[in-house]
Design an enzyme around this catalytic site. Structure first.
Site, PDB file in Angstrom:
ATOM      1  N   CYS A 189     -11.320  54.457  10.842  1.00  0.00           N
ATOM      2  CA  CYS A 189     -12.113  53.241  11.014  1.00  0.00           C
ATOM      3  C   CYS A 189     -13.611  53.462  10.544  1.00  0.00           C
ATOM      4  O   CYS A 189     -14.255  54.696  10.507  1.00  0.00           O
ATOM      5  CB  CYS A 189     -12.468  52.798  12.692  1.00  0.00           C
ATOM      6  N   ARG A 195     -10.790  55.194   5.530  1.00  0.00           N
ATOM      7  CA  ARG A 195     -10.996  55.612   6.772  1.00  0.00           C
ATOM      8  C   ARG A 195     -10.023  54.982   7.840  1.00  0.00           C
ATOM      9  O   ARG A 195      -9.776  55.263   8.868  1.00  0.00           O
ATOM     10  CB  ARG A 195     -12.553  55.385   7.372  1.00  0.00           C
ATOM     11  N   TRP A 246      -8.127  51.891  11.578  1.00  0.00           N
ATOM     12  CA  TRP A 246      -7.035  52.812  11.794  1.00  0.00           C
ATOM     13  C   TRP A 246      -6.603  52.871  12.886  1.00  0.00           C
ATOM     14  O   TRP A 246      -7.316  53.071  14.005  1.00  0.00           O
ATOM     15  CB  TRP A 246      -7.231  54.072  11.253  1.00  0.00           C
ATOM     16  N   ASN A 289     -15.894  52.713  16.228  1.00  0.00           N
ATOM     17  CA  ASN A 289     -14.863  53.719  15.729  1.00  0.00           C
ATOM     18  C   ASN A 289     -14.868  54.917  16.965  1.00  0.00           C
ATOM     19  O   ASN A 289     -15.679  55.173  17.476  1.00  0.00           O
ATOM     20  CB  ASN A 289     -15.676  54.385  14.480  1.00  0.00           C
ATOM     21  N   GLY A 290     -13.883  55.464  17.090  1.00  0.00           N
ATOM     22  CA  GLY A 290     -13.751  56.268  18.263  1.00  0.00           C
ATOM     23  C   GLY A 290     -12.741  56.114  19.275  1.00  0.00           C
ATOM     24  O   GLY A 290     -11.810  55.288  19.229  1.00  0.00           O
ATOM     25  N   GLU A 308       1.233  73.715   1.278  1.00  0.00           N
ATOM     26  CA  GLU A 308       0.188  72.397   0.970  1.00  0.00           C
ATOM     27  C   GLU A 308       1.034  71.741   0.121  1.00  0.00           C
ATOM     28  O   GLU A 308       0.598  70.343  -0.041  1.00  0.00           O
ATOM     29  CB  GLU A 308      -1.125  73.142   0.225  1.00  0.00           C
ATOM     30  N   LYS A 332       1.403  67.720   0.637  1.00  0.00           N
ATOM     31  CA  LYS A 332       1.033  66.654  -0.547  1.00  0.00           C
ATOM     32  C   LYS A 332       2.315  65.728  -0.993  1.00  0.00           C
ATOM     33  O   LYS A 332       1.956  64.498  -1.030  1.00  0.00           O
ATOM     34  CB  LYS A 332       0.451  67.293  -1.863  1.00  0.00           C
ATOM     35  N   GLU A 357       2.992  63.498   2.215  1.00  0.00           N
ATOM     36  CA  GLU A 357       2.019  62.129   2.769  1.00  0.00           C
ATOM     37  C   GLU A 357       2.098  61.273   1.629  1.00  0.00           C
ATOM     38  O   GLU A 357       1.730  60.305   2.033  1.00  0.00           O
ATOM     39  CB  GLU A 357       0.583  63.059   3.168  1.00  0.00           C
ATOM     40  N   HIS A 385      18.109  82.716   6.691  1.00  0.00           N
ATOM     41  CA  HIS A 385      18.084  82.690   8.043  1.00  0.00           C
ATOM     42  C   HIS A 385      17.956  81.227   8.619  1.00  0.00           C
ATOM     43  O   HIS A 385      17.930  81.013   9.874  1.00  0.00           O
ATOM     44  CB  HIS A 385      16.654  83.445   8.783  1.00  0.00           C
ATOM     45  N   LYS A 443      -8.211  59.037   6.181  1.00  0.00           N
ATOM     46  CA  LYS A 443      -9.175  60.119   6.019  1.00  0.00           C
ATOM     47  C   LYS A 443     -10.129  60.356   7.150  1.00  0.00           C
ATOM     48  O   LYS A 443     -10.593  59.403   7.718  1.00  0.00           O
ATOM     49  CB  LYS A 443      -9.913  60.039   4.639  1.00  0.00           C
TER      50      LYS A 443
HETATM   51  C1  F6R Z   1      -4.162  66.348   3.714  1.00  0.00           C
HETATM   52  C2  F6R Z   1      -5.318  65.957   4.467  1.00  0.00           C
HETATM   53  C3  F6R Z   1      -5.220  66.141   5.945  1.00  0.00           C
HETATM   54  C4  F6R Z   1      -6.795  66.886   6.100  1.00  0.00           C
HETATM   55  C5  F6R Z   1      -7.051  66.949   7.873  1.00  0.00           C
HETATM   56  C6  F6R Z   1      -8.297  67.712   7.925  1.00  0.00           C
HETATM   57  O1  F6R Z   1      -3.983  65.872   2.555  1.00  0.00           O
HETATM   58  O2  F6R Z   1      -6.157  65.380   3.840  1.00  0.00           O
HETATM   59  O3  F6R Z   1      -4.447  66.925   6.134  1.00  0.00           O
HETATM   60  O4  F6R Z   1      -6.917  68.127   5.680  1.00  0.00           O
HETATM   61  O5  F6R Z   1      -6.893  65.608   8.202  1.00  0.00           O
HETATM   62  O6  F6R Z   1      -9.396  66.912   7.550  1.00  0.00           O
HETATM   63  P1  F6R Z   1     -10.715  67.517   7.444  1.00  0.00           P
HETATM   64  O7  F6R Z   1     -10.564  68.706   6.147  1.00  0.00           O
HETATM   65  O8  F6R Z   1     -11.613  66.551   7.014  1.00  0.00           O
HETATM   66  O9  F6R Z   1     -11.096  68.290   8.604  1.00  0.00           O
END
Ligand code: F6R
Length: 608
Positions: free
Chosen positions: A2, A27, A74, A99-100, A482, A486, A489, A505, A603
């Protein structure tokens, strides 16, 4: 998670608010809405989906007003729908954006219903509007009403409010959720991210937890949690237009991948000596404090957690320090036993991730040697809360999938390992080698971009599948994790990573000609073992895509071997990250997903 924005000006604010929302769309993008304080009434528009839908409605209605608030959502409480979209109003009078998460929303809902309020949405946020309205009826003043209303709220919030009867004013409050005031010329703003108002604000005031603000076009009043008027220091925040534009790239994610040589350069810049890191690069007194470190506890989420997992080997190797690593969301619920001289390290791109912040807060009540934060946003809550810190200097990361944040976190973590070893005066040669490897990293990252041509050849096959396996050993297992994150997602392909030795296993049962297997095979002490594991895949007819070097070159009938640049021991994990990012990016482009804003994600996850 948000984005909220408010503006009060001597000019019309509709376009400023919409532009601000667009800059905060990372966001959340389930719905967007705006409320403008016009002459007779508050005019509200809400649209499902992206801000562009709201923008189209604005073009149609052409509302004009000099004060307003807006929101990009969001969804947490209640599905994405127009009713659940912000701004929420009470009695056509008080309108809020939030937001929250309000944890005690159920009891507040019940109480407000008894008071006769008609609650339209499923959100916790709407209740805030009614509560403020309720107290305004009793107390008359909006700020006073906000102070009383927020006393009832448990949880995290940043709120911006307009009141039909208070033309030209925006009210705001912050508790455990980012919010700042922007000072402009004949106008002032409030927003959850400085990027949203960087082009119109001359200076910023970061609100603290418990703060309230009342802004008009020529006045900013801030009150602390005791309702006393306070001055907050004006801060300059660098948030340039180039950082928030795609600059010729198709997506922010693509731009951010290609920025990595520069970003990692900015992380190490001014922090390396000839054969070591410089003293106190984590803040004054850090080098002395690090003499005592015997163990490290890492907490982080998602990609940032993968950075900690990758870095563990560096800490064991360079500073001989055992490490514990926890998901931030789990850490404080297992009553961790803290051994003497354990350093607590939190890692976060945004510095606002609720789980990580809560873990840091919890850690402060325990007997840690101190708390180090590695984070990318200098104005973030995490940056303020830690004892020592290093900013990764990656610049704003807008794509929801983390790319440059990860590689810069790895560079910062390698510097932390060297720094601790330096303080303890151990492993001089390893420190010198790691320092040199760090220095070489930007140019190796640049070289890795040449792999794009190879990646283009394998993109189509992976894009046509619904599952993928990623394999690595040692640190490269975390890099594989990682890479898998990627891919899933942004392309929505189910991808799992395994340490290659684990394959037999269980997961080997998945291998057939329909599941691509991506493997990382750098020249390290485990390469022979890894190659045997890959033979197991070949023997089952699996399609293998192997990233390796001359020593790990294996004959592949089905799939492809892709030769990596020659890396150092310490920078290889950073460099091997790049082709996996490119692969995920190209596959997602091929599948036509909205990869800067993948479905269901946002994000900066500011809810627990
Ligand atoms: C994946 C991604 C998320 C963030 C996670 C932590 O591409 O971006 O998994 O890494 O939400 O976010 P931060 O680093 O901002 O604490």
């Amino acid at each position: 998670m948000c984005g909220i924005i408010g503006a009060t000006s001597s000019r019309s604010v509709g376009k400023i608010l919409i532009k601000g929302l667009q800059l905060m769309e990372y966001r959340g993008y389930d719905s967007a809405g705006i409320a403008l304080n016009q002459k007779e009434q508050v005019f509200r528009l809400r649209a499902l989906g992206k801000v562009s839908n709201l923008e189209e409605m604005m073009v149609e209605h052409k509302p004009k007003a000099k004060t307003g608030i807006a929101h990009t959502r969001w969804a947490t409480h209640g599905e994405p729908s127009e009713d659940n979209a912000h701004p929420h109003g009470s009695n056509d009078e008080v309108y809020i954006v939030h937001n929250g998460i309000i944890e005690n929303h159920e009891s507040i809902r019940a109480r407000l219903k008894k008071e006769g309020y008609k609650i339209i949405s499923q959100t916790d946020s709407e209740l805030i509007a009614h509560l403020i309205h309720f107290y305004k009826q009793k107390l008359g003043k909006t700020t006073q009403a906000m102070i009383e209303a927020t006393k009832e709220l448990k949880g995290a919030y940043s709120i911006a409010v307009i009141d039909k009867d208070k033309k030209g004013k925006v009210f705001a409050a912050r508790q455990k959720s980012p919010l700042l005031i922007g000072r402009g010329i004949e106008e002032n703003f409030v927003a959850s991210d400085p990027l949203a108002i960087a082009s119109v604000a001359e200076g910023f005031y970061l609100l603290e937890d418990g703060d309230f603000a009342e802004i008009s076009k020529d006045k900013i009043k801030i009150f602390d949690e005791t309702s006393k008027e306070v001055q907050r220091n004006e801060t300059l925040i660098e948030a340039t237009a180039t950082a928030t534009s795609r600059g010729g790239y198709k997506h922010f994610m693509e731009k951010e991948i290609y920025e990595q040589p520069e970003s990692v350069g900015n992380t190490i810049n001014g922090r390396l000596g000839e054969n070591d890191v410089l003293n106190n690069i984590f803040g004054l007194g850090s080098s002395d404090a690090f003499k005592e470190v015997k163990r490290i506890q890492f907490v982080a989420c998602g990609t940032s957690l993968h950075a900690a997992k990758t870095a563990r080997k560096w800490f064991e190797d360079i500073c001989e320090t055992p490490c514990y690593i926890d998901f931030a969301s789990e850490y404080r619920y297992r009553n961790p036993l803290v051994e003497e001289n354990t350093l607590f390290v939190s890692i976060s791109q945004s510095g606002e991730t609720a789980d990580t912040l809560a873990a840091l807060e919890y850690a402060k009540s325990k007997e840690y040697l101190g708390a180090v934060s590695i984070c990318n946003v200098p104005t973030s809550t995490m940056a303020r809360d830690a004892d020592w810190k290093m900013f990764t200097n990656a610049g704003p990361e807008i794509g929801v999938a983390s790319t440059k944040a990860f590689t810069t976190q790895l560079a910062a973590l390698l510097m932390l390992a060297i720094s601790i070893a330096k303080s303890q005066d151990i492993n001089k040669d390893k420190r010198a080698e790691a320092t040199q490897d760090l220095r070489n990293t930007p140019s190796l990252l640049q070289e890795a971009f040449a792999l794009k041509a190879d990646i283009d050849q394998i993109t189509e096959n992976i894009a046509s599948k619904n599952n993928a396996l990623y394999l690595g050993r040692g640190m490269f297992f975390s890099i594989a994790q990682e890479g898998a994150l990627k891919l899933k997602e942004i392309s929505y392909i189910h991808a799992e990573a395994y340490p290659a030795g684990e394959l037999k296993h269980g997961p080997l049962a998945l291998v057939d000609d329909k599941i691509p297997v991506v493997a990382l095979a750098p020249e390290d002490s485990l390469v022979e073992k890894l190659l045997s594991n890959l033979e197991e895949v070949k023997a089952r007819g699996g399609t293998l895509y192997v990233f390796g070097n001359a020593k790990s070159k294996i004959e592949i009938k089905r799939g492809k071997f892709i030769k990596m640049p020659e890396c150092g021991t310490y920078n290889a994990p950073i460099v091997y990250t790049v082709p996996l990012q490119l692969l995920a990016y190209e596959v997602a482009c091929h599948r036509g997903t909205d990869l800067d804003q993948p479905r269901n994600l946002a994000k900066s996850v500011t809810v627990e």
